[in-house]
Design a protein around this motif. Structure first.
Motif, short mmCIF file in Angstrom:
data_model
loop_
_atom_site.label_atom_id
_atom_site.label_comp_id
_atom_site.label_asym_id
_atom_site.label_seq_id
_atom_site.Cartn_x
_atom_site.Cartn_y
_atom_site.Cartn_z
N ARG A 93 0.85 -1.20 0.00
CA ARG A 93 0.00 0.00 0.00
C ARG A 93 0.88 1.24 0.00
N GLY A 94 0.59 2.16 -0.93
CA GLY A 94 1.35 3.39 -1.03
C GLY A 94 2.58 3.29 -1.91
N GLN A 95 2.90 2.09 -2.42
CA GLN A 95 4.07 1.93 -3.29
C GLN A 95 3.80 2.59 -4.63
N VAL A 96 4.79 3.31 -5.16
CA VAL A 96 4.63 3.99 -6.44
C VAL A 96 4.68 2.97 -7.57
N LEU A 97 3.65 2.96 -8.40
CA LEU A 97 3.57 2.06 -9.55
C LEU A 97 4.15 2.69 -10.81
#
Length: 293
Positions: A93-97
């Motif tokens: 959650r919150g990881q940049v894609l």
């Protein structure tokens, strides 16, 4: 983000398709992050855009399944050269894609269950999508695939739960979100000059294998025709075929009748000659019979 365009169910592909998600307008750095822990199921070609803040260019879509939610999200219109994950990656959650800048927005779709491809929502056969921002929501819910979920409910649930570093930024984001839903935007993204080529934006590649319908190829020759115009063309073509078939049938009928009349004439002529020869007496009977053949 700068605002959310609440345009689910709007007009797409010249009225041939309903907008299955909504658009989150971005600004630099335009980072798209995962809404929850999940697994990247697919990455495929999406749209080519020309007027986003990061300049023109192709985009991709990233399909991520989030087990805790039991839902799959399509993070679409992310700059093709700035995707930071690959198929099979586990994300937090919150990881940049990736970055969403070529279109100036992140296209956001929500699906029930574990999916690796997005779906199309089309109007009923012979119908087109009107200009109202939520036209399909008001008129064509009967044709919406059941797996397509309303992303508005999820986005509204983000109020007060932002990934930003401080409460001040979170409050500003809450304000922009509330303003977006209150304003109920009037623009439709793929009708205002943002998109250079669209296609159908389904498929692309799955684990490096081509899947039907990658979107970067642009529109087909009939993309500019609405279903009404296309239906009229088909009707005229059918009418022409019927006329040709009818004329051909008439010609065949005339030829058959002429052939029958000719045969009847030959038979009657032969009968008359045969009868005359027989009446010529016993001496000429053989000759009369021979001549009658």
């Amino acid at each position: 983000f700068s605002r959310v365009s609440v345009n689910g169910g709007g007009r797409r592909s010249s009225g041939r398709r309903c907008h299955a998600g909504l658009d989150i307008y971005t600004k630099s750095p335009g980072s798209a992050v995962a809404v929850d822990d999940g697994v990247v199921r697919n990455i495929f070609n999406f749209l080519t855009c020309r007027s986003g803040w990061s300049g023109p260019g192709p985009t991709k879509a990233v399909m991520v399944y989030h087990p805790a939610l039991r839902e799959t999200f399509n993070y679409g219109e992310m700059d093709a050269s700035r995707i930071l994950v690959k198929v099979g990656d586990r994300v937090r959650r919150g990881q940049v894609l990736g970055r969403a800048g070529h279109c100036g927005m992140l296209h956001f779709e929500r699906y029930s269950g574990d999916r690796s491809a997005n779906l199309h929502w089309r109007p009923p056969s012979g119908r087109t999508v009107g200009g109202a921002l939520d036209f399909c929501v008001r008129n064509y819910m009967s044709t919406k695939p059941a797996a397509i979920l309303d992303p508005r409910q999820f986005i509204q649930g983000l109020h007060g739960h932002w990934c930003g570093p401080g409460a001040e930024q979170g409050a500003a984001a809450d304000s922009r979100l509330a303003g977006s839903f209150a304003r109920f935007d009037t623009e439709v993204a793929d009708e205002d000059g943002i998109i250079a080529s669209e296609g159908d934006a389904v498929g692309g590649t799955l684990n490096g294998t081509a899947v039907d319908g990658g979107a970067g190829a642009g529109a087909s020759p009939i993309d500019g025709l609405g279903w009404d115009a296309l239906g009229a063309i088909i009707a005229v073509a059918v009418l022409v075929v019927l006329v040709v078939v009818g004329v051909t049938a008439c010609i065949v009928c005339v030829l058959v009748r002429r052939n029958r009349a000719a045969r009847a004439t030959r038979m009657a002529y032969g009968h008359d000659l045969g009868g005359g020869g027989g009446g010529g007496g016993s001496g000429g009977g053989g000759g009369g019979g021979s001549s009658g053949e």
